[in-house]
Scaffold this active site. Structure first.
Site, PDB file in Angstrom:
ATOM      1  N   ASP A   1      10.667 -53.916  14.742  1.00  0.00           N
ATOM      2  CA  ASP A   1      11.211 -54.597  16.028  1.00  0.00           C
ATOM      3  C   ASP A   1      10.879 -53.513  17.390  1.00  0.00           C
ATOM      4  O   ASP A   1      10.405 -53.736  18.284  1.00  0.00           O
ATOM      5  CB  ASP A   1      12.874 -54.554  16.084  1.00  0.00           C
ATOM      6  CG  ASP A   1      13.367 -53.353  15.384  1.00  0.00           C
ATOM      7  OD1 ASP A   1      12.862 -52.351  15.067  1.00  0.00           O
ATOM      8  OD2 ASP A   1      14.726 -53.290  15.315  1.00  0.00           O
TER       9      ASP A   1
ATOM     10  N   ASP B   1      10.823 -46.014  18.406  1.00  0.00           N
ATOM     11  CA  ASP B   1      11.801 -45.094  19.265  1.00  0.00           C
ATOM     12  C   ASP B   1      11.091 -43.827  19.274  1.00  0.00           C
ATOM     13  O   ASP B   1      10.242 -43.173  19.824  1.00  0.00           O
ATOM     14  CB  ASP B   1      13.180 -45.461  19.337  1.00  0.00           C
ATOM     15  CG  ASP B   1      13.990 -44.667  20.281  1.00  0.00           C
ATOM     16  OD1 ASP B   1      13.558 -44.588  21.342  1.00  0.00           O
ATOM     17  OD2 ASP B   1      15.094 -44.390  19.860  1.00  0.00           O
TER      18      ASP B   1
ATOM     19  N   LYS C   1       8.845 -47.836  22.698  1.00  0.00           N
ATOM     20  CA  LYS C   1       9.612 -46.898  23.786  1.00  0.00           C
ATOM     21  C   LYS C   1       9.015 -45.438  23.755  1.00  0.00           C
ATOM     22  O   LYS C   1       9.799 -44.495  23.047  1.00  0.00           O
ATOM     23  CB  LYS C   1      11.030 -46.609  23.379  1.00  0.00           C
ATOM     24  CG  LYS C   1      12.140 -46.943  24.258  1.00  0.00           C
ATOM     25  CD  LYS C   1      13.415 -46.565  24.082  1.00  0.00           C
ATOM     26  CE  LYS C   1      14.295 -47.656  23.534  1.00  0.00           C
ATOM     27  NZ  LYS C   1      15.727 -47.341  23.264  1.00  0.00           N
TER      28      LYS C   1
HETATM   29  P1  IMP Z   1      13.001 -44.387  15.592  1.00  0.00           P
HETATM   30  O1  IMP Z   1      13.186 -43.627  14.130  1.00  0.00           O
HETATM   31  O2  IMP Z   1      13.854 -43.603  16.275  1.00  0.00           O
HETATM   32  O3  IMP Z   1      11.927 -44.898  15.897  1.00  0.00           O
HETATM   33  O4  IMP Z   1      14.077 -45.698  15.269  1.00  0.00           O
HETATM   34  C1  IMP Z   1      13.723 -46.755  14.862  1.00  0.00           C
HETATM   35  C2  IMP Z   1      14.952 -47.751  14.947  1.00  0.00           C
HETATM   36  O5  IMP Z   1      15.953 -47.221  15.739  1.00  0.00           O
HETATM   37  C3  IMP Z   1      14.560 -49.277  15.348  1.00  0.00           C
HETATM   38  O6  IMP Z   1      13.888 -49.809  14.227  1.00  0.00           O
HETATM   39  C4  IMP Z   1      15.831 -49.829  15.749  1.00  0.00           C
HETATM   40  O7  IMP Z   1      16.707 -50.217  14.586  1.00  0.00           O
HETATM   41  C5  IMP Z   1      16.614 -48.716  16.261  1.00  0.00           C
HETATM   42  N1  IMP Z   1      16.513 -48.563  17.807  1.00  0.00           N
HETATM   43  C6  IMP Z   1      15.772 -47.659  18.568  1.00  0.00           C
HETATM   44  N2  IMP Z   1      15.906 -48.100  19.762  1.00  0.00           N
HETATM   45  C7  IMP Z   1      16.578 -49.191  19.844  1.00  0.00           C
HETATM   46  C8  IMP Z   1      17.002 -50.018  21.071  1.00  0.00           C
HETATM   47  O8  IMP Z   1      16.809 -49.728  22.083  1.00  0.00           O
HETATM   48  N3  IMP Z   1      17.842 -51.035  20.525  1.00  0.00           N
HETATM   49  C9  IMP Z   1      18.271 -51.429  19.553  1.00  0.00           C
HETATM   50  N4  IMP Z   1      18.048 -50.645  18.432  1.00  0.00           N
HETATM   51  C10 IMP Z   1      17.045 -49.229  18.551  1.00  0.00           C
HETATM   52 MG    MG Z   2      14.677 -51.419  12.872  1.00  0.00          MG
END
Ligand code: IMP
Ligand code: MG
Length: 178
Positions: free
Chosen positions: A99, A102, A130
């Site tokens: 999805d 981040d 993001k």
């Molecule tokens: P990362 O490991 O920080 O890249 O996080 C990835 C996961 O964090 C995504 O698959 C989402 O489930 C959650 N996540 C990160 N940012 C958002 C947001 O803005 N809204 C909702 N879920 C988020």
């Molecule tokens: Mg996710």
């Protein structure tokens, strides 16, 4: 419309058009490959189910559950596999469908993990990027939309497990998070 919504960032039509575009590109790129879609639950479900119907190729699907966010809006930085793949991925051309990327910590770990399981190739398709918040390096082959550093929900993305069924991507009012 839901009272907790501050603003819509990406509307239904924009998503639809983008998903078609991504499906077309993937169809082109994976013509002579052995495509296996791996969805990271639960955020991927809406995007993935729309996307696979725009891919005009034979493919298989599997799903993983990994821990990332609890009910807060901050990443723990700890990646844990809660549900692993059911099938062998040796020789498969894996396309991870997410999805949102981040910090990148989750996918950085998953990509290494899938490579260690002998996939022929491992690429990523994410609806949202993001990039401002990136902490770990991840190469994104297909990106739907680049978004600013705001917490978003809808089209599969949740806040405390709610809002996944909204057909668009939006930002909630600040009071909802406090
Ligand atoms: P990362 O490991 O920080 O890249 O996080 C990835 C996961 O964090 C995504 O698959 C989402 O489930 C959650 N996540 C990160 N940012 C958002 C947001 O803005 N809204 C909702 N879920 C988020
Ligand atoms: Mg996710």
């Amino acid at each position: 419309m839901n009272n907790n919504i501050l603003k819509i960032l990406i509307n239904e039509d924009e998503i639809k058009e983008k998903v078609k575009e991504l499906g077309k590109a993937i169809t082109e790129d994976y013509k002579d490959k052995d495509l296996m879609i791996i969805g990271i639950l639960k955020g991927c479900v809406i995007f993935l189910s729309d996307l696979v119907r725009e891919i005009d190729l034979p493919l298989t699907m599997d799903f993983m559950v990994v821990s990332s966010y609890g009910s807060s809006t901050k990443s723990s930085g700890v990646v844990r596999i809660i549900k692993d793949l059911e099938k062998d991925i040796t020789g498969k051309d894996v396309l991870i469908v997410e999805d949102i990327v981040d910090t990148g910590l989750t996918l950085n770990y998953i990509v290494d993990y899938l490579k260690s399981r002998n996939a022929r190739s491992v690429k990523i398709c994410t609806l949202l990027d993001k990039a401002e918040r990136r902490k770990a390096k991840v190469d994104l082959e297909y990106v739907g939309f680049h978004i600013p550093d705001e917490f978003v929900v809808g089209y599969g993305l949740d806040y405390a497990e709610a809002y996944r069924n909204l057909p668009f991507v939006c930002v909630l009012k600040p009071e909802v998070y406090s």
